[in-house]
Write a protein that holds these residues in place. Structure first.
Motif, PDB file in Angstrom:
ATOM      1  N   VAL A 103      35.703  35.308  32.219  1.00 55.86           N
ATOM      2  CA  VAL A 103      35.753  34.594  33.412  1.00 55.86           C
ATOM      3  C   VAL A 103      34.940  35.539  34.423  1.00 55.86           C
ATOM      4  O   VAL A 103      35.289  36.854  34.557  1.00 55.86           O
ATOM      5  N   PHE A 104      33.855  34.969  35.037  1.00 60.62           N
ATOM      6  CA  PHE A 104      33.185  35.758  35.782  1.00 60.62           C
ATOM      7  C   PHE A 104      33.520  35.743  37.219  1.00 60.62           C
ATOM      8  O   PHE A 104      33.363  34.805  37.851  1.00 60.62           O
ATOM      9  N   GLY A 105      33.804  36.775  37.830  1.00 57.85           N
ATOM     10  CA  GLY A 105      34.639  36.928  39.170  1.00 57.85           C
ATOM     11  C   GLY A 105      35.952  36.643  39.140  1.00 57.85           C
ATOM     12  O   GLY A 105      36.613  35.718  38.908  1.00 57.85           O
ATOM     13  N   LEU A 106      36.813  37.727  39.514  1.00 57.97           N
ATOM     14  CA  LEU A 106      38.016  37.609  39.657  1.00 57.97           C
ATOM     15  C   LEU A 106      38.718  37.720  41.159  1.00 57.97           C
ATOM     16  O   LEU A 106      39.579  38.566  41.555  1.00 57.97           O
TER      17      LEU A 106
ATOM     18  N   GLY B 243      38.905  32.864  40.003  1.00 59.32           N
ATOM     19  CA  GLY B 243      38.795  33.323  38.825  1.00 59.32           C
ATOM     20  C   GLY B 243      40.291  33.794  38.261  1.00 59.32           C
ATOM     21  O   GLY B 243      40.359  33.698  37.111  1.00 59.32           O
ATOM     22  N   LEU B 244      41.131  34.537  39.142  1.00 58.68           N
ATOM     23  CA  LEU B 244      42.308  34.952  38.515  1.00 58.68           C
ATOM     24  C   LEU B 244      43.430  33.512  38.249  1.00 58.68           C
ATOM     25  O   LEU B 244      43.962  33.683  37.194  1.00 58.68           O
TER      26      LEU B 244
ATOM     27  N   PRO C 112      36.506  47.450  40.468  1.00 63.79           N
ATOM     28  CA  PRO C 112      37.194  48.293  39.245  1.00 63.79           C
ATOM     29  C   PRO C 112      38.911  47.909  39.491  1.00 63.79           C
ATOM     30  O   PRO C 112      39.454  47.976  38.742  1.00 63.79           O
ATOM     31  N   GLU C 113      39.406  47.649  40.812  1.00 62.40           N
ATOM     32  CA  GLU C 113      40.582  47.381  40.961  1.00 62.40           C
ATOM     33  C   GLU C 113      41.234  45.914  40.382  1.00 62.40           C
ATOM     34  O   GLU C 113      42.285  45.851  40.260  1.00 62.40           O
ATOM     35  N   LYS C 114      40.172  45.168  40.133  1.00 59.26           N
ATOM     36  CA  LYS C 114      40.472  44.035  39.684  1.00 59.26           C
ATOM     37  C   LYS C 114      40.901  43.917  37.975  1.00 59.26           C
ATOM     38  O   LYS C 114      41.493  43.079  37.573  1.00 59.26           O
ATOM     39  N   ARG C 115      40.780  45.463  37.350  1.00 59.43           N
ATOM     40  CA  ARG C 115      41.164  45.329  36.057  1.00 59.43           C
ATOM     41  C   ARG C 115      42.817  45.176  35.764  1.00 59.43           C
ATOM     42  O   ARG C 115      43.129  44.469  35.018  1.00 59.43           O
ATOM     43  N   ASP C 116      43.459  46.090  36.793  1.00 58.15           N
ATOM     44  CA  ASP C 116      44.922  46.175  36.903  1.00 58.15           C
ATOM     45  C   ASP C 116      45.462  44.554  37.263  1.00 58.15           C
ATOM     46  O   ASP C 116      46.204  44.076  36.578  1.00 58.15           O
TER      47      ASP C 116
ATOM     48  N   GLU D 191      32.014  30.528  35.733  1.00 58.49           N
ATOM     49  CA  GLU D 191      31.528  31.503  36.767  1.00 58.49           C
ATOM     50  C   GLU D 191      32.237  30.861  37.939  1.00 58.49           C
ATOM     51  O   GLU D 191      32.123  29.847  38.273  1.00 58.49           O
ATOM     52  N   CYS D 192      32.757  31.963  38.550  1.00 60.27           N
ATOM     53  CA  CYS D 192      33.707  31.699  39.722  1.00 60.27           C
ATOM     54  C   CYS D 192      33.235  32.453  40.879  1.00 60.27           C
ATOM     55  O   CYS D 192      34.039  33.012  41.906  1.00 60.27           O
TER      56      CYS D 192
END
Length: 312
Positions: free
Chosen positions: A204-207, A211-212, A233-237, A275-276
Motif C-alpha cells: 500500500v503506497f501512501g498511508l 491507504g489505511l 515515520p509516524e505512519k509505521r505505528d 497507489e493511494c
C-alpha cells in the motif's frame, strides 16, 4: 415530534461555510435550506470531515463547483425530514450521505461489474433529479450551489435518498463521517475491486486515510502480508494498528528503490499494489512492485478518487 412537524415542510435557517471565490477562505453565512422534495432527505449534520477532494475543488478556478457553493461530502447526520416517495429512511435515522448515487434500478446498479449509477449520474450541478439547489443566502435569497450532491459544510443539508445510507446509531459520528468517502474508498478497493484473496501479499503506497482503509480491507480479506509505504515515520505505528505487517520508508532504504525492497520481501513482488497518493511516479513504482503474471490492482487518489468504491 412537534418540532419535526413544524419544520418538515418549511425552510430552515442555519449556518454554513460558503465558498464564494476559488482558493479564498470559506465564509460563515446564514443560509436557508429548503424542505426536501420528492425522493429527498433533509439531514441535520452531526459531524463532517475535510477530504482532499474538497481541497482540490476549492482551489479550482473556472471549473465546477460553481460559486458560491457549499463544499463537503464526508459526513454523518440525523434525518430531520423526508420528501414524498422516501421509504428507505425515516425521521430520526442516523445516516451517512455519499456522493455516488445508487438508485438500485439501473443496469449499472444491478451489475456486480459496475460501480457508477447511470440512473443518477454523478458530477452534475444541483440535485440529481432536477438540477436545482436547496440552498440560498438567508439575507438576499441568492441561490448557493451544492457540491457532489452532498454539501456537508452546513448545519443542515438536503440529499437525494439514493445518496443516503442508513447507519447503526451507536457508531460515533466522528468515525461514521469517514464512511462517506475515504474509508469506503479504501476498503472498497481491497474488498470489491481487487477482491484480495486470503494469504495474499499486498503493498500500500501512501498511508493516509484511504491507504489505511486499504490496509484494513486487505486484513479483512485475509491478506497474509501487508506492506505499508510512506515517507512519514509516524505512519509505521499507526499502520501497524490498522493492518500493515511491514513498513517501508523510502528515505531509509538508501540507493535501492521501493520496488526492489518489496520484491525482496515478497519473493518476486506483491500480489496486489494500491497507489493511494495520486502521483504518477509512485504509480509506476507500484506497478514495478507487483508480481509478474498476477492481476495488478491500482487505486489512486485524485479529484474523482472515490469512483473505485461503491457504498453498500
Amino acid at each position: 415530534k412537534t418540532m419535526e412537524q413544524n419544520t418538515a415542510t418549511k425552510p430552515i435557517r442555519c449556518k454554513a461555510a460558503v465558498c464564494k471565490v476559488a482558493g479564498q477562505p470559506l465564509e460563515m453565512e446564514e443560509v436557508e435550506v429548503a424542505p426536501p422534495r420528492a425522493h429527498e432527505v433533509r439531514i441535520k449534520i452531526l459531524c463532517t470531515s475535510l477530504c482532499h477532494t474538497d481541497v482540490t475543488f476549492w482551489r479550482l478556478k473556472g471549473f465546477p463547483p460553481r460559486h458560491p457553493s457549499i463544499l463537503g461530502h464526508e459526513a454523518a447526520g440525523v434525518v430531520e425530514s423526508v420528501g414524498d416517495h422516501v421509504h428507505e429512511v425515516a425521521v430520526g435515522d442516523t445516516v451517512v450521505p455519499v456522493f455516488l448515487a445508487q438508485c438500485g434500478d439501473c443496469p449499472d446498479c444491478l451489475s456486480d461489474r459496475s460501480n457508477i449509477c447511470s440512473g443518477l449520474p454523478a458530477g452534475r450541478p444541483g440535485m440529481p433529479r432536477d438540477g436545482t439547489t436547496r440552498f440560498s443566502f438567508a439575507a438576499t435569497g441568492e441561490p448557493i450551489n451544492n457540491f457532489l450532491g452532498v454539501s456537508s459544510f452546513t448545519e443542515y443539508t438536503v440529499v437525494d435518498v439514493a445518496h443516503v445510507v442508513r447507519l447503526d446509531p451507536g457508531v460515533p459520528p466522528e468515525k461514521a463521517c469517514l464512511l462517506s468517502c475515504g474509508v469506503s474508498t479504501g476498503i472498497g478497493a481491497a474488498w470489491k475491486v481487487a477482491a484480495v484473496e486470503p494469504g495474499s501479499s499486498v503493498a500500500v503506497f501512501g498511508l493516509g486515510a484511504v491507504g489505511l482503509a486499504v490496509a484494513q480491507g486487505c486484513r479483512m480479506r485475509g491478506a497474509k502480508r501487508i506492506i505499508g509505504v510512506d515517507l512519514n515515520p509516524e505512519k509505521r505505528d499507526i499502520g501497524k494498528r490498522l493492518g500493515i505487517t511491514d513498513f517501508i520508508n523510502p528515505n531509509d532504504i538508501g540507493e535501492r528503490t521501493v520496488s526492489e525492497v518489496v520484491k525482496e520481501m515478497t519473493g518476486g513482488g506483491a500480489d496486489y499494489c494500491f497507489e493511494c497518493i495520486g502521483s504518477t511516479s509512485v504509480m509506476a513504482e507500484a506497478f514495478q512492485s507487483s508480481r509478474k503474471g498476477r492481476a495488478r490492482r491500482l487505486q489512486w487518489r485524485c479529484a474523482d478518487e472515490h469512483t473505485l468504491a461503491r457504498h453498500p
